[in-house]
Design a protein around this motif. Sequence first.
Motif, short mmCIF file in Angstrom:
data_model
loop_
_atom_site.label_atom_id
_atom_site.label_comp_id
_atom_site.label_asym_id
_atom_site.label_seq_id
_atom_site.Cartn_x
_atom_site.Cartn_y
_atom_site.Cartn_z
N TRP A 1 0.84 -1.20 -0.10
CA TRP A 1 0.02 0.00 -0.04
C TRP A 1 0.81 1.30 -0.10
CZ3 TRP A 1 -4.66 -0.27 -1.60
CH2 TRP A 1 -5.32 -1.25 -1.52
N ILE A 2 1.82 1.13 0.52
CA ILE A 2 2.91 2.30 0.59
C ILE A 2 3.46 2.52 -0.95
CG2 ILE A 2 5.19 3.31 0.94
CD1 ILE A 2 4.95 1.89 3.76
N GLY A 3 3.43 1.38 -1.68
CA GLY A 3 3.85 1.64 -3.14
C GLY A 3 2.84 2.03 -3.99
N VAL A 4 1.49 1.68 -3.57
CA VAL A 4 0.12 2.26 -4.21
C VAL A 4 0.37 3.85 -4.09
CG1 VAL A 4 -2.32 2.38 -4.32
CG2 VAL A 4 -1.01 -0.01 -4.31
N ALA A 5 0.42 4.11 -2.72
CA ALA A 5 0.38 5.47 -2.47
C ALA A 5 1.48 6.44 -3.47
CB ALA A 5 0.59 5.88 -0.95
N GLY A 6 2.60 5.74 -3.44
CA GLY A 6 3.79 6.37 -4.22
C GLY A 6 3.36 6.47 -5.58
N GLY B 1 6.21 15.48 -6.47
CA GLY B 1 7.46 15.21 -6.83
C GLY B 1 8.58 14.53 -5.88
N VAL B 2 8.17 15.12 -4.70
CA VAL B 2 8.89 14.70 -3.56
C VAL B 2 8.48 13.52 -2.93
CG1 VAL B 2 10.03 15.27 -1.21
CG2 VAL B 2 10.22 17.00 -2.98
N ALA B 3 7.01 13.44 -2.58
CA ALA B 3 6.35 12.60 -1.85
C ALA B 3 6.63 11.12 -2.72
CB ALA B 3 5.04 12.78 -1.54
N GLY B 4 6.12 11.33 -3.97
CA GLY B 4 6.28 9.78 -4.73
C GLY B 4 7.32 9.16 -4.63
N PRO B 5 8.62 9.66 -5.01
CA PRO B 5 9.91 9.00 -4.95
C PRO B 5 10.15 8.50 -3.33
CG PRO B 5 10.19 11.07 -6.40
CD PRO B 5 8.95 10.99 -5.60
N TRP B 6 9.71 9.44 -2.62
CA TRP B 6 10.16 8.96 -1.13
C TRP B 6 9.32 7.63 -0.78
CZ3 TRP B 6 7.54 8.35 3.57
CH2 TRP B 6 8.59 8.25 4.65
N LEU B 7 8.15 7.69 -1.11
CA LEU B 7 7.08 6.41 -0.60
C LEU B 7 7.80 5.13 -1.52
CD1 LEU B 7 3.68 8.33 -0.77
CD2 LEU B 7 4.85 7.10 1.12
N MET C 1 12.09 5.96 -12.44
CA MET C 1 11.55 6.96 -11.71
C MET C 1 12.57 7.72 -11.04
SD MET C 1 10.05 6.68 -7.85
CE MET C 1 11.72 6.53 -7.27
N LEU C 2 13.84 7.13 -10.62
CA LEU C 2 14.93 8.01 -9.97
C LEU C 2 15.19 9.17 -11.18
CD1 LEU C 2 16.88 5.37 -7.81
CD2 LEU C 2 15.20 7.35 -7.08
N ILE C 3 15.23 8.67 -12.16
CA ILE C 3 16.00 9.41 -13.47
C ILE C 3 15.09 10.97 -13.74
CG2 ILE C 3 16.38 9.68 -15.96
CD1 ILE C 3 17.38 6.80 -15.87
#
Length: 297
Positions: free
Chosen positions: A61-66, A102-108, A129-131
């Motif tokens: 679910w953390i991946g889904v949120a990301g 853009g910060v929350a997505g990669p962090w999650l 995604m990191l790129i």
Amino acid sequence: MSALPQSLSPSNPPRPATSPATARAWWRAVQPLAWTLLVVASAWVAGRALQLDAGSDAGYWIGVAGGAAMLALFVYPLRKRVPALRHLGATRHWFVFHMLMGVAGPWLILVHCNFRIGSMNAAVALFSMLIVAASGVVGRYLYGHVHRGLDGRHAELAELRAKLEATHEKLAVSLSLAPLVRERLFGFEQAALTAPAGNALALLWASARAARSARHDVRSLIDQALAAAPQTLEAKRRRQIRAHWRRQTTLHIEQTLGVVQLRAWERLFALWHVLHLPFVYVMVACAIAHVVAVHAY
């Protein structure tokens, strides 16, 4: 105070201290990197503390949120391109939302995978995604140089030139008793504005070096001009004149540098747009493939 001699010339001029403008420029340059390191470090700490596995319920679910946060990134460009959406809120707020996602997505996503790479599909999705995230950091840095604030208002070259030219008469009067200072200042402006555009990075580097040299020379010429002033001039008055001249000349050099470098930043920002979009398409394709693979197998 009588007119100063025309024969003044810098002799072993002292190295100027770092100006507030230079300090702010350095902070603007390292700020994206500092925030990136903070996001990555906090995601690593969170992942280690939670001891997540991407296949667990919490990790899933953390991946889904990301993934949802990464999809939310497309709201901002859609808002700019779809006429019906342009009246929904201020551009500034949408851009702030875009940066937060853009910060929350990669962090999650980093917490979701706990910095561990599983299948080849997951690895490709993660690195794409990191790129895109790194490209976004670069884009935010370039955006700050060609726009004023977060409201999307583009800095106009003609407007900057007009402001620069408006200071000429005032400087000519203020520096009438320091002709060599005026000559060096206007010489820097003319050379900078007539420099060939060429390579954008080369223009940024060359103009910054020329500005440092001009500040150095101008400070030395101001000190020598005041040293040649009549001895009857009070020490307090000398300090006031020195501070006033330094403020005016530093501002003029910064304005000139802004006009020159805006052309280079605009070129780099346009190039970034061309490179950023393919990365986004690759990320979306990899993310879709990753989701399908997870649910199918």
